[in-house]
Design a protein around this motif. Structure first.
Motif, PDB file in Angstrom:
ATOM      1  N   LEU A  61       0.841  -1.206   0.000  1.00  0.00           N
ATOM      2  CA  LEU A  61       0.000   0.000   0.000  1.00  0.00           C
ATOM      3  C   LEU A  61       0.872   1.251   0.000  1.00  0.00           C
ATOM      4  O   LEU A  61       0.566   2.243  -0.667  1.00  0.00           O
ATOM      5  CB  LEU A  61      -0.915  -0.023   1.228  1.00  0.00           C
ATOM      6  N   SER A  78       2.140   1.954  -3.418  1.00  0.00           N
ATOM      7  CA  SER A  78       1.151   2.412  -4.411  1.00  0.00           C
ATOM      8  C   SER A  78       0.533   3.735  -3.985  1.00  0.00           C
ATOM      9  O   SER A  78      -0.532   4.105  -4.465  1.00  0.00           O
ATOM     10  CB  SER A  78       0.046   1.357  -4.553  1.00  0.00           C
ATOM     11  N   ARG A 127      -0.889   4.747  -1.125  1.00  0.00           N
ATOM     12  CA  ARG A 127      -1.992   4.852  -0.150  1.00  0.00           C
ATOM     13  C   ARG A 127      -1.426   4.684   1.260  1.00  0.00           C
ATOM     14  O   ARG A 127      -1.542   3.623   1.865  1.00  0.00           O
ATOM     15  CB  ARG A 127      -3.038   3.761  -0.414  1.00  0.00           C
ATOM     16  N   GLU A 128      -0.815   5.737   1.787  1.00  0.00           N
ATOM     17  CA  GLU A 128      -0.194   5.617   3.113  1.00  0.00           C
ATOM     18  C   GLU A 128      -1.256   5.363   4.185  1.00  0.00           C
ATOM     19  O   GLU A 128      -1.070   4.588   5.113  1.00  0.00           O
ATOM     20  CB  GLU A 128       0.565   6.902   3.458  1.00  0.00           C
ATOM     21  N   GLU A 129      -2.435   6.027   4.045  1.00  0.00           N
ATOM     22  CA  GLU A 129      -3.430   5.885   5.125  1.00  0.00           C
ATOM     23  C   GLU A 129      -3.854   4.427   5.250  1.00  0.00           C
ATOM     24  O   GLU A 129      -3.877   3.852   6.330  1.00  0.00           O
ATOM     25  CB  GLU A 129      -4.670   6.741   4.836  1.00  0.00           C
ATOM     26  N   GLN A 130      -4.200   3.811   4.077  1.00  0.00           N
ATOM     27  CA  GLN A 130      -4.633   2.404   4.160  1.00  0.00           C
ATOM     28  C   GLN A 130      -3.528   1.556   4.768  1.00  0.00           C
ATOM     29  O   GLN A 130      -3.784   0.650   5.551  1.00  0.00           O
ATOM     30  CB  GLN A 130      -4.988   1.875   2.766  1.00  0.00           C
TER      31      GLN A 130
END
Lengths: 64, 130
Positions: free
Chosen positions: A23, A26, A28-31
């Motif tokens: 993640l 790609s 999406r640090e929060e996820q």
């Protein structure tokens, strides 16, 4: 819950580590952070239950 | 469950912990705790047998088992304090580990106090008889 406790905890750890990298790469640090926290909670619940069982056993053996 | 299996479990746990330490240090700590829990569970089984045998021996000697019960309690308290202290030290929290061990010592002192009192009374009686 015998030896597979180790494999279960280590498996969750590895999965969370891989997902986190996936993640994060790609974008999406929060996820990634949420996945890590979710994995942490799951493992924490398992470990706390096991420690509770261990302390109950100690209490019964040492009749504390 | 002989010693080789237990050693195997410990080594496997250590390997997983090292793998995880680089990416997710917190999971490395959990793996170490899980391994510790399993090893201690097996040890408790053996300890139970030891205590029942020693208990039987103490009963044969006719000594008042009150002291033996307190001894077991003290061993139990030190056992718990040591487990949690090592877990904290493994997580890098030396200060918390020291605190837990201090609390453990205090509880042991608490448990031992009645025996110390009776011992002193016996000494005082002996001296007063002189």
């Amino acid at each position: 819950m015998e030896v597979d406790l180790i494999f279960r905890v280590a498996g969750i750890g590895i999965i969370v580590a891989v997902l986190n990298q996936l993640l994060a790469r790609s974008g999406r640090e929060e996820q990634a952070l949420l996945t890590t926290i979710a994995g942490l909670i799951v493992v924490l619940v398992i470990i706390v239950q096991q420690i509770g069982e261990l302390f109950e056993m100690v209490k019964s053996i040492f009749n504390l | 469950m002989n010693i080789f299996q237990l050693v195997g479990i410990a080594v496997v746990g250590a390997v997983f912990s090292v793998i995880l330490r680089r990416y997710r240090p917190e999971f490395a700590m959990f793996t170490a705790m899980a391994t510790g829990i399993i090893l201690l569970t097996y040890m408790l089984g053996a300890l139970d047998k030891v205590f029942s045998m020693v208990d039987e021996m103490v009963r044969n000697t006719g000594v008042d088992s009150k002291y033996f019960v307190v001894l077991i309690k003290i061993i139990g308290v030190s056992y718990i304090a040591e487990i949690s202290g090592e877990i904290c030290r493994d997580a890098g929290e030396g200060a918390i580990a020291a605190k837990i061990e201090m609390v453990g010592k205090m509880f042991i002192m608490l448990l031992a106090m009645p025996i110390i009192k009776t011992f002193l009374e016996v000494c005082i009686d002996a001296i007063s008889m002189l």
